[in-house]
Write an enzyme that holds these catalytic residues in place. Structure first.
Site, PDB file in Angstrom:
ATOM      1  N   ASP A 192     -26.489   4.886  24.331  1.00  0.00           N
ATOM      2  CA  ASP A 192     -26.817   5.831  23.275  1.00  0.00           C
ATOM      3  C   ASP A 192     -25.778   6.954  23.383  1.00  0.00           C
ATOM      4  O   ASP A 192     -25.242   7.199  24.457  1.00  0.00           O
ATOM      5  CB  ASP A 192     -28.228   6.362  23.518  1.00  0.00           C
ATOM      6  CG  ASP A 192     -28.572   7.519  22.614  1.00  0.00           C
ATOM      7  OD1 ASP A 192     -28.572   7.299  21.403  1.00  0.00           O
ATOM      8  OD2 ASP A 192     -28.834   8.612  23.114  1.00  0.00           O
ATOM      9  N   ASP A 212     -34.476   6.959  20.993  1.00  0.00           N
ATOM     10  CA  ASP A 212     -34.079   5.629  21.441  1.00  0.00           C
ATOM     11  C   ASP A 212     -35.123   4.995  22.354  1.00  0.00           C
ATOM     12  O   ASP A 212     -34.879   3.967  22.971  1.00  0.00           O
ATOM     13  CB  ASP A 212     -32.700   5.646  22.111  1.00  0.00           C
ATOM     14  CG  ASP A 212     -32.597   6.708  23.180  1.00  0.00           C
ATOM     15  OD1 ASP A 212     -33.645   7.127  23.690  1.00  0.00           O
ATOM     16  OD2 ASP A 212     -31.471   7.107  23.498  1.00  0.00           O
TER      17      ASP A 212
HETATM   18  P1  ADP Z   1     -27.786   9.134  18.933  1.00  0.00           P
HETATM   19  O1  ADP Z   1     -28.075   7.749  18.527  1.00  0.00           O
HETATM   20  O2  ADP Z   1     -26.305   9.403  18.967  1.00  0.00           O
HETATM   21  O3  ADP Z   1     -28.431   9.567  20.180  1.00  0.00           O
HETATM   22  P2  ADP Z   1     -29.845  10.230  17.196  1.00  0.00           P
HETATM   23  O4  ADP Z   1     -30.419   8.913  16.833  1.00  0.00           O
HETATM   24  O5  ADP Z   1     -30.620  11.102  18.112  1.00  0.00           O
HETATM   25  O6  ADP Z   1     -28.344  10.085  17.750  1.00  0.00           O
HETATM   26  O7  ADP Z   1     -29.577  11.044  15.859  1.00  0.00           O
HETATM   27  C1  ADP Z   1     -28.785  10.494  14.842  1.00  0.00           C
HETATM   28  C2  ADP Z   1     -28.318  11.548  13.878  1.00  0.00           C
HETATM   29  O8  ADP Z   1     -29.428  12.036  13.164  1.00  0.00           O
HETATM   30  C3  ADP Z   1     -27.680  12.742  14.531  1.00  0.00           C
HETATM   31  O9  ADP Z   1     -26.297  12.563  14.718  1.00  0.00           O
HETATM   32  C4  ADP Z   1     -27.972  13.831  13.516  1.00  0.00           C
HETATM   33  O10 ADP Z   1     -26.985  13.798  12.530  1.00  0.00           O
HETATM   34  C5  ADP Z   1     -29.287  13.424  12.899  1.00  0.00           C
HETATM   35  N1  ADP Z   1     -30.430  14.117  13.496  1.00  0.00           N
HETATM   36  C6  ADP Z   1     -31.403  13.604  14.246  1.00  0.00           C
HETATM   37  N2  ADP Z   1     -32.291  14.529  14.607  1.00  0.00           N
HETATM   38  C7  ADP Z   1     -31.866  15.682  14.095  1.00  0.00           C
HETATM   39  C8  ADP Z   1     -32.334  17.029  14.114  1.00  0.00           C
HETATM   40  N3  ADP Z   1     -33.430  17.402  14.778  1.00  0.00           N
HETATM   41  N4  ADP Z   1     -31.623  17.953  13.461  1.00  0.00           N
HETATM   42  C9  ADP Z   1     -30.519  17.606  12.812  1.00  0.00           C
HETATM   43  N5  ADP Z   1     -30.026  16.377  12.746  1.00  0.00           N
HETATM   44  C10 ADP Z   1     -30.671  15.419  13.360  1.00  0.00           C
HETATM   45 MG    MG Z   2     -29.788  10.186  21.768  1.00  0.00          MG
END
Ligand code: ADP
Ligand code: MG
Length: 738
Positions: A406, A618
């Protein structure tokens, strides 16, 4: 220890005297037969029985379930210890027995020399010259207790691991070979002792960990006075003082003072970290260089440390496939040996050969081969802040061929910074205020970044209503009477190409993403008309790859894991930048459910998949992978619950180490099983052919356990590579400015 849940009540007992899987089965049967017991789990490794009682029966005072359980266990030939209180007592008993043990040890060695001497023809007829009554005395003194256990079980139609040996000894006595009978029981005890020592040694890591649990706390009372109380008396909301050299008694938040914290009991990281007001602290961390006042946020069984201990203890429940197979086999082993003994008697009429067959075989080594190694590894890893939830996980880890990572908060520091913005309303401050207000209740690293930025600029967030988070996409809430959303750019719809004369949001977003940044769209709309939304502006955040990830990826490759892939919900630009830096594949724009789909896709090809994440967005993928590994899990309940391995610290070098530990453990397990199998096969063949005198056979049966002990003990120490690696990681952990 007692806990209630639903209509069942759980009690824990310490069980003494178990040394193999058969024993655990018998104790389980003994406890399960008590009326009122709903279910019962017996753990050989940690010498515990976890008993679930029907509440109505447990609370019925006319029916003392507790006493019945104790009696039933005693009847089966084992003892119920009294919790921790008796641990000290047991130690004392232990010490007083040392002298006796020494004497016994010397006698056994002398006996061994005599027996071997006779076998090789160097000594002649020494044991034959021992008068029968002396042998009988030894036989009764040493063999009375095991004989009783075997008899008691036999009366209930049960066979225990030493049943066959006992029959062998009795047969020898009946045949008039008194000295043989005596020597057989002596070596039977030596064997049992070796097994107990083996099991005890592998528990030592867990014991060391448990010993770190704090016992007392200095509580600040209403009147401001300090009083020393037992940890069990501290409640959430209390304030406690921790002086230099003391352990933090509970989880909490520092409200006053400055000091250094050694959190190695939790994270395995012994490099002290600075703690001051506002910092979260965990029970069992050691304070130095100052005193802290801590407000308690979790006490007793709810602390992170208590959960760590429980997790390691429960790891025994999650048994490996090889372990279950060996267990099943050891159930068949004694009957098989009995048949061989019968056949030997039938074909040769040689009583010595028949006795030798009966005493050379001990089923325990098969049952011990796997759990001993697993337990040693799990315990050793736990001391480094690496929690492995069981033997089955170790087994899967050793076969992993695909590792998925991740990005946000896992590969990156999880402390992104706001680096650019494109306000389409008044100014940057009002845009940030909107975003930070909505993010107040999100646990996402990006939310934290925006909140911190707002605080640093002296922006006070508004109170919000109807907060809603869409995992992997963003958040929304009602702020100042309008609906505000903060979302990832690709989920926010098409961006305008010319919002104002000067700004081109679509172009701006593309540029930022190309530079490896995460772009967030802030929209505003009337509360009852969400489709009437207006773009309030864009924010771009940037995060850094954690220092040790590159090294960890290189080490994973060295271990032959060549498919490593970044799977992220972030945009392609920032994903590709990170992937390129690490030289790995990547997939961007994924939702939490897409991440599981990627896991499944690899699994469908027959790969064993490990997923490394931080538990934010995740958790499903962590749970769905063959091995879910949660990074920085201290303090994150979701991650600890859903993952198979929890890395309490955030040192990436523990990742390759974890795989190394698993492979080493499986090598030791295979060696243990192979060695035991060859040894027993050889012993049985020689005994059946009459080439092994019974006394030699008896001496030989205690050896495989010692072999297993020696082999598995290697696992109690982790590879030296870890120490140097961790030291290096500590040096490299620079401040995380983007
Ligand atoms: P990763 O898979 O890289 O860990 P996430 O699945 O946690 O990322 O989040 C994916 C995308 O969703 C982030 O890059 C962001 O753009 C958006 N996102 C998720 N949660 C938030 C939040 N609380 N505030 C703003 N954007 C968010
Ligand atoms: Mg993450």
């Amino acid at each position: 220890m007692q806990q209630t849940s639903g209509t069942q009540l759980t009690r824990e007992y310490r069980i003494e005297g178990m040394d193999c899987a058969d024993c655990a089965r018998h104790v389980t049967a003994a406890i399960s037969s008590v009326p009122g017991v709903a279910a019962c789990d017996v753990f050989l490794g940690s010498e515990r029985a976890v008993v679930h009682l029907h509440t109505e029966i447990a609370n019925d005072t006319s029916n003392d379930v507790d006493a019945t359980i104790r009696a039933s266990v005693a009847q089966a030939g084992y003892r119920v210890g009294d919790d921790e209180a008796s641990a000290g007592l047991a130690e004392a008993r232990h010490a007083s027995r040392t002298a006796l043990r020494l004497l016994a040890g010397v006698s056994v060695v002398v006996l061994l020399i005599v027996v071997l001497g006779e076998w090789f023809g160097l000594l002649d007829g020494v044991t034959d010259r021992v008068p029968w009554y002396v042998s009988l005395l030894v036989l009764l003194a040493v063999g009375f207790r095991p004989l009783l256990v075997v008899l008691r079980n036999a009366l209930r139609g049960r066979v225990v691991s030493h049943s066959l040996m006992t029959v062998g000894a009795v047969a020898a006595a009946l045949a008039g070979q008194w000295s043989t009978a005596a020597i057989v029981v002596v070596f039977m005890r030596v064997g049992a002792y070796a097994e107990a020592a083996t099991a005890g040694r592998s528990r030592s890591a867990l014991r060391e960990l448990t010993a770190m649990a704090p016992r007392t706390a200095r509580r600040i009372d209403e009147d401001g006075a300090e009083s020393q109380v037992a940890v069990a008396e501290v409640a959430v909301g209390d304030r406690v003082v921790v002086r230099p050299g003391e352990a933090v008694p509970t989880d909490g938040e520092v409200i006053d003072g400055e000091a250094y914290l050694d959190q190695s009991a939790i994270t395995g990281e012994s490099q002290p970290v600075a703690a001051a007001a506002g910092v979260r602290v965990f029970a069992a961390s050691l304070v130095s260089g100052g005193a802290l006042v801590v407000r308690v946020t979790a006490a007793g069984e709810d602390t992170t440390f208590a959960r760590v201990i429980r997790l390691v203890q429960d790891a025994e429940r999650n048994r490996a496939v090889v372990e279950r197979a060996a267990d099943r086999f050891s159930g068949y082993y004694l009957p098989i040996v009995a048949v061989i003994a019968g056949a030997t008697w039938f074909f040769t009429r040689d009583i010595s050969a028949t006795i030798a067959v009966m005493v050379v075989a001990c089923s325990c080594s098969f049952a011990l081969a796997t759990p001993i190694a697993m337990l040693a590894s799990i315990g050793a890893a736990a001391r480094e802040g690496v929690l492995i939830k069981g033997g089955a996980t170790i087994e899967s880890l050793a076969r992993v061929s695909v590792v998925l990572l991740d990005k946000t908060g896992t590969v990156t520091t999880g402390k992104p910074r706001l680096v650019a913005s494109l306000p389409l309303i008044d100014n940057e401050a009002s845009l940030l205020r909107l975003a930070a207000s909505v993010e107040q209740r999100s646990e996402h690293p990006i939310a934290e970044a925006l909140r911190r930025e707002a605080v640093e600029r002296g922006i006070v967030p508004a109170t919000v209503e109807r907060f809603r988070a869409v995992p992997g996409i963003g958040v929304e809430a009602v702020v100042d009477g309008s609906l505000v959303s903060v979302r990832r750019a690709d989920a926010a719809g098409k961006l305008p190409t010319g919002a104002t004369d000067t700004a081109n949001p679509a172009e701006w977003a593309r540029e930022q993403e190309a530079a490896g940044r995460t772009v967030l769209c802030v929209h505003q709309s009337p509360v009852d008309q969400p489709d009437q939304r207006r773009l309030a502006g864009l924010l771009a955040t940037s995060d850094r790859v954690r220092p040790a990830v590159a090294e960890a990826v290189a080490r994973l490759r060295e271990l032959g894991i060549d498919h490593i892939e970044l799977i992220t919900g972030d945009n392609r630009g920032s994903a590709e930048q990170v992937a390129a830096e690490l030289g790995i594949a990547c997939r961007a724009g994924l939702l939490p459910q897409d991440k599981i789909a990627v896991v499944r896709e690899h699994q469908a090809r027959g790969a064993r998949v490990a997923m490394i994440g931080d538990g934010v967005n995740d958790a499903p993928a962590l749970a769905g992978a063959d091995v879910g590994i949660a990074m920085g899990a201290a303090g994150s309940d979701v991650a600890v619950e859903s993952a198979h391995v929890a890395l309490m610290g955030d040192d990436w070098l523990t990742v390759p180490l974890l795989f190394q530990i698993a492979r080493r453990t499986m090598r030791v397990v295979r060696l243990n099983i192979g060695f035991t199998a060859v040894y027993n096969l050889l012993g049985l063949s020689l005994a059946a052919l009459g080439l092994l005198p019974p006394v030699i056979a008896a001496a030989a049966q205690s050896l495989p356990d010692l072999g297993i002990l020696a082999n598995s003990s290697r696992l109690l120490r982790l590879p030296a590579a870890l120490q140097s690696g961790r030291a290096r990681a500590a040096v490299e952990a620079a401040p995380n400015e983007p």
